[in-house]
Motif scaffolding. Structure first.
Motif, PDB file in Angstrom:
ATOM      1  N   PRO A 154     -10.009  -8.737  -2.732  1.00  0.00           N
ATOM      2  CA  PRO A 154     -10.057  -8.077  -1.412  1.00  0.00           C
ATOM      3  C   PRO A 154      -8.948  -7.044  -1.260  1.00  0.00           C
ATOM      4  O   PRO A 154      -7.868  -7.176  -1.851  1.00  0.00           O
ATOM      5  CB  PRO A 154      -9.873  -9.246  -0.432  1.00  0.00           C
ATOM      6  N   ASN A 155      -9.213  -6.023  -0.453  1.00  0.00           N
ATOM      7  CA  ASN A 155      -8.206  -4.994  -0.210  1.00  0.00           C
ATOM      8  C   ASN A 155      -7.343  -5.376   0.998  1.00  0.00           C
ATOM      9  O   ASN A 155      -7.526  -6.428   1.616  1.00  0.00           O
ATOM     10  CB  ASN A 155      -8.860  -3.627   0.004  1.00  0.00           C
ATOM     11  N   ASN A 156      -6.398  -4.491   1.332  1.00  0.00           N
ATOM     12  CA  ASN A 156      -5.463  -4.770   2.433  1.00  0.00           C
ATOM     13  C   ASN A 156      -6.185  -4.977   3.759  1.00  0.00           C
ATOM     14  O   ASN A 156      -5.853  -5.889   4.533  1.00  0.00           O
ATOM     15  CB  ASN A 156      -4.458  -3.623   2.567  1.00  0.00           C
ATOM     16  N   LYS A 157      -7.154  -4.110   4.028  1.00  0.00           N
ATOM     17  CA  LYS A 157      -7.875  -4.190   5.299  1.00  0.00           C
ATOM     18  C   LYS A 157      -8.575  -5.540   5.445  1.00  0.00           C
ATOM     19  O   LYS A 157      -8.502  -6.185   6.508  1.00  0.00           O
ATOM     20  CB  LYS A 157      -8.886  -3.050   5.379  1.00  0.00           C
ATOM     21  N   LYS A 186     -14.210  -6.378  13.574  1.00  0.00           N
ATOM     22  CA  LYS A 186     -13.418  -5.995  12.408  1.00  0.00           C
ATOM     23  C   LYS A 186     -12.547  -4.795  12.763  1.00  0.00           C
ATOM     24  O   LYS A 186     -13.049  -3.778  13.225  1.00  0.00           O
ATOM     25  CB  LYS A 186     -14.336  -5.664  11.223  1.00  0.00           C
ATOM     26  N   LEU A 187     -11.269  -4.944  12.545  1.00  0.00           N
ATOM     27  CA  LEU A 187     -10.323  -3.885  12.860  1.00  0.00           C
ATOM     28  C   LEU A 187     -10.051  -3.043  11.623  1.00  0.00           C
ATOM     29  O   LEU A 187     -10.222  -3.514  10.490  1.00  0.00           O
ATOM     30  CB  LEU A 187      -9.005  -4.485  13.358  1.00  0.00           C
ATOM     31  N   ASN A 188      -9.630  -1.812  11.855  1.00  0.00           N
ATOM     32  CA  ASN A 188      -9.176  -1.027  10.714  1.00  0.00           C
ATOM     33  C   ASN A 188      -7.774  -1.494  10.326  1.00  0.00           C
ATOM     34  O   ASN A 188      -7.172  -2.343  10.996  1.00  0.00           O
ATOM     35  CB  ASN A 188      -9.200   0.471  11.016  1.00  0.00           C
ATOM     36  N   GLU A 189      -7.258  -0.940   9.245  1.00  0.00           N
ATOM     37  CA  GLU A 189      -5.985  -1.447   8.713  1.00  0.00           C
ATOM     38  C   GLU A 189      -4.840  -1.258   9.703  1.00  0.00           C
ATOM     39  O   GLU A 189      -3.983  -2.135   9.865  1.00  0.00           O
ATOM     40  CB  GLU A 189      -5.661  -0.741   7.389  1.00  0.00           C
ATOM     41  N   LYS A 209       8.267  -6.951   8.406  1.00  0.00           N
ATOM     42  CA  LYS A 209       7.730  -5.934   7.506  1.00  0.00           C
ATOM     43  C   LYS A 209       6.781  -6.598   6.521  1.00  0.00           C
ATOM     44  O   LYS A 209       6.997  -7.730   6.109  1.00  0.00           O
ATOM     45  CB  LYS A 209       8.872  -5.223   6.762  1.00  0.00           C
ATOM     46  N   VAL A 210       5.710  -5.874   6.137  1.00  0.00           N
ATOM     47  CA  VAL A 210       4.736  -6.410   5.200  1.00  0.00           C
ATOM     48  C   VAL A 210       4.983  -5.832   3.812  1.00  0.00           C
ATOM     49  O   VAL A 210       5.265  -4.645   3.655  1.00  0.00           O
ATOM     50  CB  VAL A 210       3.289  -6.113   5.662  1.00  0.00           C
ATOM     51  N   TYR A 211       4.870  -6.700   2.795  1.00  0.00           N
ATOM     52  CA  TYR A 211       5.020  -6.299   1.397  1.00  0.00           C
ATOM     53  C   TYR A 211       3.710  -6.590   0.672  1.00  0.00           C
ATOM     54  O   TYR A 211       3.191  -7.708   0.725  1.00  0.00           O
ATOM     55  CB  TYR A 211       6.172  -7.068   0.735  1.00  0.00           C
ATOM     56  N   ASP A 212       3.179  -5.567   0.018  1.00  0.00           N
ATOM     57  CA  ASP A 212       1.900  -5.676  -0.695  1.00  0.00           C
ATOM     58  C   ASP A 212       2.172  -5.728  -2.194  1.00  0.00           C
ATOM     59  O   ASP A 212       2.828  -4.845  -2.739  1.00  0.00           O
ATOM     60  CB  ASP A 212       1.015  -4.474  -0.343  1.00  0.00           C
ATOM     61  N   GLU A 213       1.668  -6.774  -2.859  1.00  0.00           N
ATOM     62  CA  GLU A 213       1.832  -6.919  -4.298  1.00  0.00           C
ATOM     63  C   GLU A 213       0.454  -7.012  -4.946  1.00  0.00           C
ATOM     64  O   GLU A 213      -0.320  -7.914  -4.631  1.00  0.00           O
ATOM     65  CB  GLU A 213       2.652  -8.176  -4.635  1.00  0.00           C
ATOM     66  N   ASP A 214       0.142  -6.077  -5.826  1.00  0.00           N
ATOM     67  CA  ASP A 214      -1.121  -6.077  -6.552  1.00  0.00           C
ATOM     68  C   ASP A 214      -0.883  -6.735  -7.912  1.00  0.00           C
ATOM     69  O   ASP A 214      -0.227  -6.163  -8.784  1.00  0.00           O
ATOM     70  CB  ASP A 214      -1.633  -4.653  -6.730  1.00  0.00           C
ATOM     71  N   ARG A 219      -4.387 -10.231  -5.046  1.00  0.00           N
ATOM     72  CA  ARG A 219      -3.508  -9.434  -4.204  1.00  0.00           C
ATOM     73  C   ARG A 219      -2.698 -10.371  -3.321  1.00  0.00           C
ATOM     74  O   ARG A 219      -3.202 -11.403  -2.860  1.00  0.00           O
ATOM     75  CB  ARG A 219      -4.315  -8.462  -3.345  1.00  0.00           C
ATOM     76  N   LYS A 220      -1.457  -9.993  -3.080  1.00  0.00           N
ATOM     77  CA  LYS A 220      -0.554 -10.834  -2.295  1.00  0.00           C
ATOM     78  C   LYS A 220       0.075 -10.005  -1.178  1.00  0.00           C
ATOM     79  O   LYS A 220       0.619  -8.935  -1.424  1.00  0.00           O
ATOM     80  CB  LYS A 220       0.538 -11.419  -3.198  1.00  0.00           C
TER      81      LYS A 220
END
Length: 323
Positions: A154-157, A186-189, A209-214, A219-220
């Motif tokens: 899944p993606n971030n959204k 469903k909301l956008n990002e 703050k959000v941290y995105d790890e691929d 995905r995390k």
């Protein structure tokens, strides 16, 4: 007969000189080279076409060399693959020669025994070769699983919407209905990020703050409080699913404003300091307050005594004048 097995070399020695020449000539014409296989490895799996494994070639191309994992493994397996192909080829030629040039000196029973022995050897070698395919089958399954996980991640959204949905399940139905009416299911990002930030700030974490790890196959997302660097919410996305973990105890009930920040609710006391320029704000403990009150009482007592002393002579003077 260099790299052939002992049984193949034995069968080769049983041939007469003419049959041996035919065997060598046919084998040299049809055998495969390790060098050419390595050269074809650069052309997205055509080394499989070279050794006539068309099924593996198609699978290799569809998975782009198994995301290069399979391709790297093949770099170490190509010599063994070519050797296996050449062994199978040698057995095939031996079987054809035994059928095409039967030994006329032997009787029919001996001929049948010889043909049966060659066929059994050929079938056994083929079965052993087939067992080596199990390695590729396992690798293929792993690679297909990895490719599926990569594309279904899944993606971030999607992950942020899952977090929003999880929070909303613990809110009153009216609140959820209002959210769906004004913002949609469903909301956008950007909207989902704002909602999560609102939820965290309502619980006392205004600096999050959000941290995105691929991580290739998953995905995390980690929401972290920047003040004390603690993880608040961690979400893992894998195969289209999102697993949400609330790492902070105060967030597990998923309620807005359920956490009271001590720094916000701690009372302050105010006191005016005699100064021509400003007022000062400070905190005082109970002991300091008691001392201040005691000093104030002492000052009041002293001032009262001084007033009494100053008024006493006047009272006496007035009495003398009256007399």
């Amino acid at each position: 007969m260099g790299n052939f097995s002992y049984l193949i070399q034995k069968k080769f020695r049983d041939l007469n000189s003419e049959q041996q020449k035919i065997f060598i000539s046919e084998f040299e014409r049809r055998k495969k080279s390790v060098g050419i296989s390595y050269l074809l490895w650069f052309f997205i799996g055509w080394h499989y076409a070279y050794i006539k494994k068309w099924g593996w070639l198609i699978l290799y191309i569809l998975t782009v060399g198994g995301f290069f994992i399979w391709a790297i493994i093949d770099l170490f397996r190509i010599p063994n693959m070519v050797e296996q192909y050449n062994n199978d080829l040698a057995l095939e030629i031996l079987r054809d020669i035994s059928i095409m040039f039967p030994d006329e000196v032997q009787d029919s029973a001996d001929k049948d025994v010889n043909k049966k022995a060659v066929n059994e050897l050929y079938i056994t070698q083929k079965m052993q070769s087939g067992e080596s395919y199990s390695f590729y089958i396992i690798v293929g399954i792993i690679i297909l699983f990895s490719v599926s996980a990569f594309f279904l991640k899944p993606n971030n959204k999607e992950m942020k919407n899952k977090i929003v949905d999880d929070i909303m399940t613990y809110q009153p139905q009216l609140f959820k209905s209002m959210k769906d009416f004004f913002a949609g299911e469903k909301l956008n990002e950007r909207q989902s990020q704002s909602f999560i930030n609102l939820f965290l700030s309502g619980n006392g974490y205004e600096n999050s703050k959000v941290y995105d790890e691929d991580l290739v196959l998953l995905r995390k997302l980690v929401y972290k409080d920047e003040n004390d660097k603690q993880n608040l919410i961690t979400a893992y996305g894998f195969f289209g699913f999102t697993k949400i973990i609330y790492e902070n105890e105060n967030l597990k009930d998923r309620k807005f404003g359920s956490y009271k920040n001590e720094r916000k609710t701690k009372p302050y006391e105010y006191s005016v300091i005699e100064s021509p320029n400003r007022y000062q704000k400070f905190e005082r403990s109970d002991s300091e307050e008691n001392e201040a009150q005691s000093e104030m009482r002492e000052k009041n007592k002293v001032s009262q005594n001084s007033e009494a002393e100053t008024n006493l002579p006047n009272q006496q003077g007035d009495s003398i004048q009256i007399n």
